[in-house]
Design a protein around this motif. Structure first.
Motif, PDB file in Angstrom:
ATOM      1  N   ASP A 125      49.662  10.147  22.849  1.00  7.78           N
ATOM      2  CA  ASP A 125      48.493   9.651  23.043  1.00  7.78           C
ATOM      3  C   ASP A 125      49.350   9.195  24.020  1.00  7.78           C
ATOM      4  OD1 ASP A 125      46.438  10.245  21.043  1.00  7.78           O
ATOM      5  OD2 ASP A 125      47.108   9.057  19.805  1.00  7.78           O
ATOM      6  N   ARG A 126      47.996   8.694  24.965  1.00  5.81           N
ATOM      7  CA  ARG A 126      48.850   7.459  26.640  1.00  5.81           C
ATOM      8  C   ARG A 126      48.189   6.127  26.048  1.00  5.81           C
ATOM      9  NH1 ARG A 126      47.228   9.164  32.789  1.00  5.81           N
ATOM     10  NH2 ARG A 126      48.548   7.409  33.544  1.00  5.81           N
ATOM     11  N   LEU A 127      48.889   4.812  26.624  1.00  4.18           N
ATOM     12  CA  LEU A 127      47.885   3.864  26.062  1.00  4.18           C
ATOM     13  C   LEU A 127      47.931   3.176  27.608  1.00  4.18           C
ATOM     14  CD1 LEU A 127      47.623   1.400  24.091  1.00  4.18           C
ATOM     15  CD2 LEU A 127      49.288  -0.140  24.601  1.00  4.18           C
ATOM     16  N   LEU A 128      46.803   3.269  28.448  1.00  2.00           N
ATOM     17  CA  LEU A 128      47.024   2.396  29.665  1.00  2.00           C
ATOM     18  C   LEU A 128      46.629   0.053  29.071  1.00  2.00           C
ATOM     19  CD1 LEU A 128      44.024   4.378  31.311  1.00  2.00           C
ATOM     20  CD2 LEU A 128      46.762   4.335  31.668  1.00  2.00           C
ATOM     21  N   VAL A 129      47.904  -0.072  30.068  1.00  2.00           N
ATOM     22  CA  VAL A 129      47.492  -2.010  30.127  1.00  2.00           C
ATOM     23  C   VAL A 129      47.582  -2.172  31.638  1.00  2.00           C
ATOM     24  CG1 VAL A 129      49.590  -1.635  27.501  1.00  2.00           C
ATOM     25  CG2 VAL A 129      50.400  -1.972  29.932  1.00  2.00           C
ATOM     26  N   ALA A 130      47.396  -3.472  30.961  1.00  2.40           N
ATOM     27  CA  ALA A 130      47.885  -4.161  32.934  1.00  2.40           C
ATOM     28  C   ALA A 130      48.992  -5.441  32.473  1.00  2.40           C
ATOM     29  CB  ALA A 130      46.502  -4.668  33.351  1.00  2.40           C
ATOM     30  N   SER A 131      49.997  -5.535  32.505  1.00  2.11           N
ATOM     31  CA  SER A 131      51.026  -6.339  32.137  1.00  2.11           C
ATOM     32  C   SER A 131      50.788  -7.684  33.279  1.00  2.11           C
ATOM     33  CB  SER A 131      52.558  -6.269  32.234  1.00  2.11           C
ATOM     34  OG  SER A 131      52.382  -5.429  33.201  1.00  2.11           O
ATOM     35  N   ALA A 132      50.266  -7.146  34.018  1.00  4.85           N
ATOM     36  CA  ALA A 132      49.916  -8.835  35.214  1.00  4.85           C
ATOM     37  C   ALA A 132      48.807  -9.814  33.887  1.00  4.85           C
ATOM     38  CB  ALA A 132      49.191  -8.129  35.996  1.00  4.85           C
ATOM     39  N   GLY A 133      48.588  -9.529  33.469  1.00  9.13           N
ATOM     40  CA  GLY A 133      46.982 -10.056  32.340  1.00  9.13           C
ATOM     41  C   GLY A 133      48.108 -11.030  31.480  1.00  9.13           C
ATOM     42  N   GLY A 134      49.163 -10.465  31.184  1.00  9.88           N
ATOM     43  CA  GLY A 134      50.123 -11.652  30.554  1.00  9.88           C
ATOM     44  C   GLY A 134      50.824 -10.484  29.387  1.00  9.88           C
ATOM     45  N   PRO A 135      52.277 -10.672  30.137  1.00 10.76           N
ATOM     46  CA  PRO A 135      53.450  -9.067  29.886  1.00 10.76           C
ATOM     47  C   PRO A 135      53.182  -9.436  27.599  1.00 10.76           C
ATOM     48  CG  PRO A 135      54.206 -10.836  31.494  1.00 10.76           C
ATOM     49  CD  PRO A 135      53.007 -10.979  31.455  1.00 10.76           C
ATOM     50  N   SER A 136      52.683 -10.615  27.346  1.00 13.07           N
ATOM     51  CA  SER A 136      53.973 -11.008  26.359  1.00 13.07           C
ATOM     52  C   SER A 136      52.054  -9.591  25.197  1.00 13.07           C
ATOM     53  CB  SER A 136      53.738 -12.820  25.526  1.00 13.07           C
ATOM     54  OG  SER A 136      52.374 -13.346  25.776  1.00 13.07           O
ATOM     55  N   GLY A 137      51.094 -10.528  25.648  1.00  9.68           N
ATOM     56  CA  GLY A 137      50.263  -9.175  24.998  1.00  9.68           C
ATOM     57  C   GLY A 137      49.781  -8.204  24.983  1.00  9.68           C
ATOM     58  N   VAL A 138      50.710  -7.332  26.242  1.00  8.81           N
ATOM     59  CA  VAL A 138      50.965  -5.987  26.196  1.00  8.81           C
ATOM     60  C   VAL A 138      52.266  -5.484  25.251  1.00  8.81           C
ATOM     61  CG1 VAL A 138      52.082  -4.598  27.577  1.00  8.81           C
ATOM     62  CG2 VAL A 138      50.377  -5.957  28.609  1.00  8.81           C
ATOM     63  N   GLN A 139      53.152  -6.292  25.282  1.00 11.46           N
ATOM     64  CA  GLN A 139      54.163  -6.022  24.097  1.00 11.46           C
ATOM     65  C   GLN A 139      53.637  -6.001  22.730  1.00 11.46           C
ATOM     66  OE1 GLN A 139      56.761  -9.209  24.717  1.00 11.46           O
ATOM     67  NE2 GLN A 139      57.503  -8.383  26.852  1.00 11.46           N
ATOM     68  N   THR A 140      52.606  -7.465  22.706  1.00 10.00           N
ATOM     69  CA  THR A 140      52.339  -7.007  21.224  1.00 10.00           C
ATOM     70  C   THR A 140      51.514  -5.651  20.906  1.00 10.00           C
ATOM     71  OG1 THR A 140      52.258  -9.361  20.721  1.00 10.00           O
ATOM     72  CG2 THR A 140      50.358  -8.406  19.578  1.00 10.00           C
ATOM     73  N   LEU A 141      50.548  -5.170  22.009  1.00  9.26           N
ATOM     74  CA  LEU A 141      50.025  -4.098  21.779  1.00  9.26           C
ATOM     75  C   LEU A 141      50.596  -2.703  21.324  1.00  9.26           C
ATOM     76  CD1 LEU A 141      47.286  -3.963  24.518  1.00  9.26           C
ATOM     77  CD2 LEU A 141      46.347  -4.338  22.178  1.00  9.26           C
ATOM     78  N   GLU A 142      51.915  -2.844  22.232  1.00  7.59           N
ATOM     79  CA  GLU A 142      52.343  -1.503  21.752  1.00  7.59           C
ATOM     80  C   GLU A 142      53.178  -1.652  20.669  1.00  7.59           C
ATOM     81  OE1 GLU A 142      55.476  -0.544  24.602  1.00  7.59           O
ATOM     82  OE2 GLU A 142      54.838  -2.127  26.073  1.00  7.59           O
TER      83      GLU A 142
END
Length: 369
Positions: A125-142
């Motif tokens: 699958d593919r996960l689209l994120v925008a780490s400019a909104g908060g890199p820690s949030g993106v890491q948690t999502l992954e």
């Protein structure tokens, strides 16, 4: 007629304390007044509140219902969303999207924090994120997605990473912190002139005017620093300038209102609201979805959180999803002005009812103005 103290500071005729403990108490009373002791106790309370607030907010970041758009074949979309929503602890909140383009737009317009593109015929699958909104949030999502289904590969695509000079995407947070601190310190500095409580609406207007000018300069200085000096938040100079000006004035006007209501204690209240509560809940270090309930709920209602949202979303996301933040900052600014004016106006009424002021009162001494 007052008695002249002796060489040891005690009134004549009063014997010195007979015991070491008595002498120690006497020395303490001579070195620290009760008022100073109360102030020190207040500082201790604020210090411990600071520690509790920051550790309480940051000690264990846990995702809570992070909004995720889901694109999948119609026959499977409902099942995928149900699976995401049923992950223990409810870290995710799945929402349907009709297409990859719509999901991408939802991420970039800050309606969701990520988008999952499910392709059953493919291996992953593919996960689209925008780490400019908060890199820690993106890491948690992954981490959440990889733990949810370790057997299925996940390709992560960052649609909007932070600028290279913005590093961890924290420039907007630190700028907001500086602007808010500058605002309430400016109101405290104004009170150092003739007291925390101006005697009339004319003086209130002058102080607010001075704070407004300082706020415009504060916003300009902040924009120059993050845009021209460090290239951290580029391409939105005017927007950052006026967001900064409103942020500073909101904190300054509110700080002035607190001081008019409570006197010098109002400065301590400003510290509690803007530093102890405002900074850890602002969504800078960790986005709101990773904070405990209290900080997650209070953050958007304070100038710190509203300012971070405005700065970040204008710098990276075209100003989307900012209406609430504009209202919050405006409410603090307007509320501070109105409270200051109303309190001073009501305090003037009893004095006016007693008759015209005496020549000394009219001229003032500078000590109580």
């Amino acid at each position: 007629m007052a008695e002249t103290p002796g060489p040891d500071g005690r009134p004549p005729g009063r014997p010195p304390a007979a015991t070491p403990l008595g002498r120690f108490r006497s020395e303490v009373r001579g070195a620290i007044t009760p008022r100073a002791g109360l102030i020190m106790l207040g500082v201790l309370v604020i210090e411990l509140a600071f520690v509790v607030s920051y550790i309480g907010a940051f000690h264990s970041p846990t995702p809570d219902r992070i909004p995720v758009a889901v694109v999948a074949p119609a026959a499977e979309q409902g099942a995928v969303i149900e699976k995401l929503n049923s992950i223990p602890g409810e870290p995710l909140e799945g929402r349907p999207a009709d297409s990859a383009a719509q999901a991408r737009a939802m991420v970039l317009e800050r309606e969701v924090d990520a988008a999952l593109l499910v392709a059953p015929q493919e291996r992953g699958d593919r996960l689209l994120v925008a780490s400019a909104g908060g890199p820690s949030g993106v890491q948690t999502l992954e981490l959440v997605f990889r733990k949810a289904d370790p057997s299925r590969p996940l390709q992560v695509t960052d649609l909007r990473p932070p600028n290279e000079a913005d590093g961890r995407g924290l420039a907007s947070f630190y700028l907001a912190v500086g602007l808010v601190v500058g605002g309430y310190l400016a109101s405290a500095a104004a009170s150092a002139s003739y007291g925390a409580r101006p005697p009339d609406l004319h003086r209130v207007t002058i102080r607010l005017g001075a704070l407004a000018v300082l706020s415009v300069l504060s916003g300009l200085g902040g924009a120059i620093i993050v845009d021209q000096v460090f290239d951290a938040l580029t391409g939105h100079f005017a927007a950052i300038w006026w967001i900064g000006a409103l942020t500073t004035f909101a904190a300054a006007a509110a700080g002035m209102a607190f001081q008019i209501l409570l006197g010098p204690v109002g400065i301590a209240l400003s510290v509690v609201i803007f530093v102890v509560l405002g900074n850890p809940s602002a969504g800078g270090v960790y986005p709101a979805a990773l904070l405990p309930p209290f900080w997650r709920d209070v953050g958007p209602a304070l100038p710190n959180g509203a300012s971070v949202t405005l700065l970040r979303n204008y710098a990276y996301f075209g100003g989307h999803h900012t209406a609430t933040a504009w209202w919050v900052l405006s409410a603090w600014a307007v509320g501070g002005v109105l409270v200051s004016a109303l309190v001073v106006g009501f305090r003037r009424r009893p004095a006016a009812a007693d008759g015209p002021p005496s020549p000394t009162a009219a001229g003032g001494t500078g000590a109580t103005a």
